[in-house]
Structures are given as structure tokens and as C-alpha cells.
Motif scaffolding. Structure first.
Motif, mmCIF file in Angstrom:
data_model
loop_
_atom_site.group_PDB
_atom_site.id
_atom_site.type_symbol
_atom_site.label_atom_id
_atom_site.label_comp_id
_atom_site.label_asym_id
_atom_site.label_seq_id
_atom_site.Cartn_x
_atom_site.Cartn_y
_atom_site.Cartn_z
ATOM 1 N N VAL A 4 -2.941 2.599 -3.302
ATOM 2 C CA VAL A 4 -2.938 3.077 -1.912
ATOM 3 C C VAL A 4 -4.003 4.151 -1.750
ATOM 4 O O VAL A 4 -3.970 5.182 -2.436
ATOM 5 N N GLN A 5 -4.971 3.875 -0.896
ATOM 6 C CA GLN A 5 -6.020 4.851 -0.581
ATOM 7 C C GLN A 5 -5.514 5.773 0.518
ATOM 8 O O GLN A 5 -5.170 5.309 1.603
ATOM 9 N N THR A 31 2.572 2.311 -8.351
ATOM 10 C CA THR A 31 1.595 2.623 -7.285
ATOM 11 C C THR A 31 0.629 3.707 -7.740
ATOM 12 O O THR A 31 1.047 4.751 -8.242
ATOM 13 N N GLU A 32 -0.652 3.427 -7.563
ATOM 14 C CA GLU A 32 -1.689 4.434 -7.828
ATOM 15 C C GLU A 32 -2.176 4.983 -6.495
ATOM 16 O O GLU A 32 -2.431 4.214 -5.560
ATOM 17 N N ILE A 33 -2.302 6.305 -6.399
ATOM 18 C CA ILE A 33 -2.775 6.960 -5.170
ATOM 19 C C ILE A 33 -4.225 7.382 -5.367
ATOM 20 O O ILE A 33 -4.552 8.062 -6.334
ATOM 21 N N GLY A 69 -10.971 -2.984 -3.557
ATOM 22 C CA GLY A 69 -9.786 -3.833 -3.674
ATOM 23 C C GLY A 69 -8.473 -3.079 -3.571
ATOM 24 O O GLY A 69 -7.455 -3.505 -4.123
ATOM 25 N N VAL A 70 -8.441 -1.952 -2.819
ATOM 26 C CA VAL A 70 -7.163 -1.236 -2.677
ATOM 27 C C VAL A 70 -6.183 -2.126 -1.917
ATOM 28 O O VAL A 70 -6.566 -2.998 -1.136
ATOM 29 N N GLU A 212 3.534 0.640 0.797
ATOM 30 C CA GLU A 212 4.150 -0.049 -0.359
ATOM 31 C C GLU A 212 5.053 -1.189 0.123
ATOM 32 O O GLU A 212 5.034 -2.300 -0.428
ATOM 33 N N SER A 213 5.833 -0.906 1.169
ATOM 34 C CA SER A 213 6.765 -1.937 1.669
ATOM 35 C C SER A 213 6.017 -3.140 2.232
ATOM 36 O O SER A 213 6.351 -4.291 1.939
#
Ligand SMILES: NC(=O)NC1=NC(=O)NC1=O
Length: 245
Positions: A4-5, A31-33, A69-70, A212-213
Motif C-alpha cells: 500500500v502506497q 501488508t507493506e507500507i 506494481g503497488v 487491504e479489504s
């Protein structure tokens, strides 16, 4: 993995850190921020003029994120600047922190209050309530009457005024929940929820969970209609690279 950007549309590195920390505090284990802000633009966003400037930085990051590609994007400013333009450019979901916080507030209360920064951003928040259809859910809006970057000056004064504003809102407005009206307030939500005993909602966390959802449901921005990719044309000057190849 979900990436997630999270875009802080102003150029304040300190506020980008605050926003990134709030995002990481709620992000799921997979999840990566990626917390980013424009290299050039406006140090804080406190009106329509600032939002117009900030929108270019948002679009540049949306393009870069799409190329990296986020999975999705968050616009982490309470004016949701450039939200629909960003959705045209993006492939994944794009969620603004104001819309996210407002949606969440309607799921845990029938009436909510907003505590934001300057009086003029109260008026902008009203425009958002109308645009998103939440006008009748919002009991009142309060301004701490400090500039956005007071939240990053280390004095704690702005944080104390946010707390006082939330206490006043709970006492006066008959609201069941409170929305924090600035990305820079994000890390205050959990302690204020505990202290006040009502949901105090930060839009950064709300937006991260919504992205995310949506990703988990396989839902991305619709490309049928007005959120399709921008019409192809040759952009000139500083805008030349804005449309992906
Ligand atoms: N209402 C606001 O304070 N909006 C904001 N200006 C910023 O620079 N970040 C925000 O969230």
C-alpha cells in the motif's frame, strides 16, 4: 503480499513519518507500507490553492506506484486532494483519508464530529461531507485553529488542542464518534479513543484497512466510465512524463 502506497501530499518529511507510523501500526502482517511525499510542492495543505499544487505530486506518486506494481494507494491529506484524478491514473484502489474516516464513523455511530486544523479547512470538510453524502451524519465540525505544521513542531500544543477539541465535541455535539481531520493527527486516535471512551477515528488507518479489504476482495478502481485511464495525448513541459507509457 499487499503493498500500500501511502502518499502524504505535502512535502513535510516529519508528517510523512507520522503518517507512515500510523499506517504501519494497523497494517496486516502481509501488508507493506510505502510512505512517500512529493519532492516539490507545498509544505502543508490549508486550502484550495494548496490542494491544487499538491495534486500534481499526488499524481506523480500514483504513476510511480503503478509502475512499481503497488496494490493500492492512500491519499493522506484530509482534503482528499486529487482523489478522482488519481483514480483515473491508478489501476488499484485509491482511498482518501477523509472519505475513509467518514465511512468508518458512520459504521460505529449515527452522528459524528470532526476536529480539524484551521477554520477554513472546516469549510472544506463540509464540502467533502456534501460530496460523499455524509452531511446529515456530521453533527459539528471543530477547528483547533492552529496551522497544520504546528502538529510537527514538537511543542505538544497542537496535540493538546486536538484533545480539548475532542472532549468538547463529545460533551457538546451528542456525537457517538469523532473523526480526526488531518493526516498529522493520525497517531493520536488510539489514545484519545481510550481516554474519551468513544471511537476517535484516524483516516490514515481507516484508509489502509479499506485498501487491504478492497484488494482482498479483488476490487480495483473501475475502468468503465469516467475513472478509465486518462485520454491519451501528448503532455508538454513538466507534465510530459505524467502519463504512463
Ligand atoms: N485539514 C487538514 O489539515 N488537511 C491537511 N493538510 C495537510 O497538509 N495534511 C492534512 O491532512
Amino acid at each position: 503480499k499487499t503493498v500500500v502506497q501511502v502518499i502524504n501530499p505535502n512535502t513535510s518529511l516529519a508528517m510523512t513519518e507520522t503518517i507512515g507510523a500510523a499506517a504501519r501500526a494497523v497494517a496486516g502482517p502481509a501488508t507493506e507500507i510505502l510512505a512517500v511525499c512529493p519532492a516539490q510542492g507545498v509544505p502543508s495543505i490549508e486550502g484550495h490553492f494548496d490542494e491544487a499544487i499538491a495534486t500534481l505530486g499526488v499524481l506523480e506518486h500514483i504513476k510511480a506506484g503503478r509502475e512499481q506494481g503497488v496494490s493500492g494507494h492512500v491519499i493522506a491529506c484530509f482534503g482528499d486532494p486529487g482523489l478522482l484524478a488519481a483514480r483515473e491514473l491508478a489501476q488499484g484502489p485509491v482511498i482518501g483519508i477523509a472519505e475513509a474516516a467518514m465511512h468508518m464513523a458512520t459504521m460505529v455511530s449515527t452522528r459524528f464530529s470532526i476536529v480539524t486544523t484551521l477554520p477554513r479547512t472546516v469549510i472544506i470538510a463540509r464540502h467533502l461531507l456534501q460530496r460523499y453524502g455524509f452531511e446529515h451524519y456530521c453533527a459539528a465540525l471543530h477547528a483547533i485553529d492552529l496551522p497544520v505544521l504546528a502538529l510537527e513542531d514538537g511543542s505538544g500544543l497542537a496535540q493538546e488542542k486536538v484533545r480539548a477539541g475532542c472532549i468538547q465535541a463529545k460533551r457538546q455535539d451528542g456525537s457517538g464518534a469523532i473523526v480526526l481531520g488531518c493526516g498529522g493527527m493520525a497517531t493520536l486516535a488510539s489514545e484519545l479513543t481510550l481516554e474519551l471512551g468513544i471511537p476517535v477515528i484516524d483516516g490514515v488507518g481507516a484508509a489502509v484497512k479499506m485498501v487491504e479489504s478492497l484488494v482482498a476482495l479483488g476490487l480495483s478502481t473501475s475502468k468503465h466510465g469516467d475513472l478509465d485511464y486518462p485520454v491519451r495525448k501528448t503532455l508538454s513541459g513538466q507534465f510530459a512524463g505524467l502519463l504512463p507509457d
